[in-house]
Design an enzyme around this catalytic site. Structure first.
Site, PDB file in Angstrom:
ATOM      1  NE  ARG A 114      31.509  80.484  54.266  1.00  0.00           N
ATOM      2  CZ  ARG A 114      31.204  81.447  55.137  1.00  0.00           C
ATOM      3  NH1 ARG A 114      31.957  81.624  56.222  1.00  0.00           N
ATOM      4  NH2 ARG A 114      30.161  82.236  54.935  1.00  0.00           N
TER       5      ARG A 114
ATOM      6  CE1 TYR B 244      21.072  75.857  55.132  1.00  0.00           C
ATOM      7  CE2 TYR B 244      21.470  78.161  55.624  1.00  0.00           C
ATOM      8  CZ  TYR B 244      21.917  76.950  55.143  1.00  0.00           C
ATOM      9  OH  TYR B 244      23.189  76.815  54.662  1.00  0.00           O
TER      10      TYR B 244
ATOM     11  NE  ARG C  57      28.567  77.642  55.706  1.00  0.00           N
ATOM     12  CZ  ARG C  57      28.689  78.688  56.512  1.00  0.00           C
ATOM     13  NH1 ARG C  57      29.198  78.535  57.730  1.00  0.00           N
ATOM     14  NH2 ARG C  57      28.299  79.891  56.112  1.00  0.00           N
TER      15      ARG C  57
ATOM     16  CG  HIS D 216      24.726  83.292  56.016  1.00  0.00           C
ATOM     17  ND1 HIS D 216      23.626  82.462  56.144  1.00  0.00           N
ATOM     18  CD2 HIS D 216      25.674  82.562  55.386  1.00  0.00           C
ATOM     19  CE1 HIS D 216      23.915  81.283  55.604  1.00  0.00           C
ATOM     20  NE2 HIS D 216      25.140  81.327  55.147  1.00  0.00           N
TER      21      HIS D 216
ATOM     22  CG  HIS E  56      29.026  74.149  51.510  1.00  0.00           C
ATOM     23  ND1 HIS E  56      29.840  74.969  52.268  1.00  0.00           N
ATOM     24  CD2 HIS E  56      27.961  74.914  51.160  1.00  0.00           C
ATOM     25  CE1 HIS E  56      29.304  76.179  52.357  1.00  0.00           C
ATOM     26  NE2 HIS E  56      28.157  76.161  51.703  1.00  0.00           N
TER      27      HIS E  56
ATOM     28  CE  LYS F 215      32.100  82.173  50.818  1.00  0.00           C
ATOM     29  NZ  LYS F 215      30.900  82.054  49.974  1.00  0.00           N
TER      30      LYS F 215
END
Length: 306
Positions: free
Chosen positions: A161, A287, A255, A278, A252, A184
């Site tokens: 990120r 994806y 990524r 994730h 982004h 995150k």
């Protein structure tokens, strides 16, 4: 807090503390949780016209849930936003039910509205490479051009990120072959660093007029302070206009491109989940839809309808 009892307010605060401490939720996520659940609690108070305490939450019915969701849609909340709010409410009520010992089936059984999940819009491999090359030639000062190219290379080559790339500090240089990234929710993951990414960062450091110091940002702004992510966005805006790429070619998107190209090359979905950081495999599975959409696009181009 207006609209519900002190007990309900305390329960909400305790739950948020739990999400922060045990689940590692970010402050932005916690803010969204607080907004969603507080709105639900205020609705219940107005809907029933009485004081809303913890004991009353144990009696929430299916009709309460339907009424709340109807109100939210009626005031213009999108299906996507309502699904998120419902997820927050379910998480809070599930935690409260475990703590207080009541049956939360009526809340947990509520179905989220269906919505079309927005697919990421990655760049094609040649477009991603062209983006890096273009960014590397734009700035008047060579060290700034090298800096921008290094950051974009990290986004694409490591799936970082923008906040993660700009969060790197001087003590992390020279970049190792494998790097620990804190993402995150303060979650840590291991990311391989390609030789091209290490070389791009090394070239930036060679040209940078500011010293590389432990604890200070690796990527510097023009005056030596921490680099503002907006500067990378601007560099990519300029590059995509020069290359004729769509407005979706953002930091982004690099990524997204990293993940999509790995999957197309036969990458394992679980491994890609770990590389991206994730929390849920469901987030990474989007994806696969991107990959299928690309296959259909190729099929339609190869077999146009008469």
């Amino acid at each position: 807090m207006a609209g519900y009892s002190e007990g309900a307010a305390e329960a909400l605060a305790f739950w948020l503390d739990h999400m922060r401490a045990l689940d590692g939720a970010s402050e932005n996520t916690l803010k969204a949780y607080r907004t969603d659940v507080a709105g639900f609690l205020r609705f219940l108070h107005l809907h029933h016209g009485d004081s809303l305490g913890v004991a009353r939450l144990a009696q929430v019915s299916q009709s309460d849930m339907r009424a709340w969701m109807a109100q939210e849609r009626g005031r213009g909340l999108s299906a996507r936003s309502l699904a998120r709010a419902l997820s927050s409410v379910k998480s809070f009520i599930r935690w409260l039910a475990d703590r207080e010992g009541f049956d939360a089936t009526h809340v947990l059984a509520a179905r989220a509205p269906k919505f079309q999940r927005k697919l990421p819009r990655p760049l094609a491999p040649d477009a991603a490479a062209a983006m890096i090359e273009q960014v590397d030639t734009q700035a008047m000062e060579p060290w700034i051009a090298a800096r921008d190219a290094a950051v974009v290379t990290l986004l694409y080559g490591c799936g970082l990120r923008i906040s993660e790339a700009l969060g790197l500090t001087g003590d992390q240089f020279p970049l190792p072959e494998v790097m620990r990234i804190r993402g995150k929710g303060d979650k840590e993951r291991i990311v391989p660093v390609l030789p091209a990414a290490r070389a791009a960062v090394a070239e930036y450091i060679r040209l940078c007029p500011y010293p590389t110091e432990p604890g200070l940002p690796l990527f510097r702004g023009k005056r030596g302070g921490a680099l503002n992510p907006r500067m990378i966005s601007r560099a990519m805006e300029q590059a995509r206009m020069a290359l004729g790429l769509p407005s979706s070619a953002t930091p982004h998107a690099m990524r997204h491109s990293f993940a999509t190209h790995l999957l197309a090359a036969g990458g394992d979905l679980r491994a890609i989940q770990e590389l991206l950081g994730h929390a849920s495999l469901a987030t990474t599975q989007i994806y696969t839809a991107v990959d299928q959409a690309r296959l259909m696009e190729i099929y339609r181009d190869a077999h146009p309808r008469a």
